[in-house]
Design an enzyme around this catalytic site. Structure first.
Site, short mmCIF file in Angstrom:
data_model
loop_
_atom_site.label_atom_id
_atom_site.label_comp_id
_atom_site.label_asym_id
_atom_site.label_seq_id
_atom_site.Cartn_x
_atom_site.Cartn_y
_atom_site.Cartn_z
N CYS A 1 0.85 -1.20 0.00
CA CYS A 1 0.00 0.00 0.00
C CYS A 1 0.88 1.25 0.00
O CYS A 1 1.65 1.45 -0.93
CB CYS A 1 -0.99 -0.04 1.16
N HIS B 1 -3.76 -4.77 -0.45
CA HIS B 1 -3.35 -5.42 0.79
C HIS B 1 -3.37 -6.93 0.60
O HIS B 1 -4.44 -7.55 0.62
CB HIS B 1 -4.31 -5.03 1.92
N GLU C 1 -2.58 -9.21 2.64
CA GLU C 1 -3.08 -9.87 3.85
C GLU C 1 -4.59 -9.87 3.94
O GLU C 1 -5.18 -10.61 4.73
CB GLU C 1 -2.46 -9.22 5.09
#
Length: 212
Positions: free
Chosen positions: A87, A192, A194
């Protein structure tokens, strides 16, 4: 093997830590820790730089944490260890950011961070939610990933690369919005990983076994 997720006062560290630890266990990639210790960062085998918020604020946090910044520079630029920016952590790799004010970046990959301006004014900014990746070229970290796979984005600014070969993937959001950049031992993801379910976890696992 040690992967250091760098804590410099910006970034969603908990969710990133859990995802990287999970995949490190699956691919036998050693330990993953969140750290603000410059000596640990300097000796880590892999580095991850997350980032949430505005470009100038995140850059200032790095400036304020001089020892962290110097250790990161030594490990990534001089020692050539694998690096992943996430990011705003990816955006900080740029030459300059133009969010609110012109702010110098790390200048690791040439380009500038500029606002997203969709061709359709009805498209909202920030660009938030799931979008389809469009891959441009092969890369070890993209193993098992294909165009059309989804990733989760939350951002209002985009990385406009100077050299097209540094852009590994983009998404269409009223125009070309950079999704993944890479050069040498460095890679960055605007989304992102994750939070990107199967696609993101696959990318994390690939990064943890990447040998540039």
């Amino acid at each position: 093997m040690l992967t250091a997720i760098i804590d410099y006062g910006s970034g969603n560290l908990h969710s990133a830590e859990k995802a990287f630890q999970r995949m490190a266990g699956e691919v036998n990639a050693g330990d993953v820790i969140v750290t603000s210790d410059a000596d640990t960062i300097a000796r880590a085998d892999r580095l991850v730089l997350p980032g949430d918020g505005a470009f100038p604020a995140c850059r200032q946090e790095l400036v304020d944490h001089t020892a962290i910044c110097e250790a990161m520079e030594q490990a990534v630029i001089r020692d050539g260890r694998p690096f992943l920016g996430i990011c705003v952590g990816m955006q900080l790799m740029a030459s300059i950011g133009r969010e609110y004010e012109d702010t110098p970046g790390l200048d690791w990959i040439k380009g500038e961070v500029v606002d997203i301006t969709p061709s359709d004014p009805a498209m909202k900014v920030p660009h938030m939610g799931w979008n389809d990746l469009v891959l441009h070229q092969e890369h070890a970290v993209l193993d098992g990933i294909k165009s059309g796979d989804h990733a989760y984005f939350v951002h209002s600014f985009r990385f406009d690369v100077t050299n097209a070969q540094d852009q590994l993937a983009h998404v269409d959001y009223g125009g070309n919005v950079t999704a993944i950049i890479a050069r040498d031992n460095m890679i960055g993801m605007q989304f992102h990983p994750e939070k990107s379910q199967h696609t993101g976890l696959r990318l994390i696992g690939n990064f943890l076994t990447w040998k540039p």
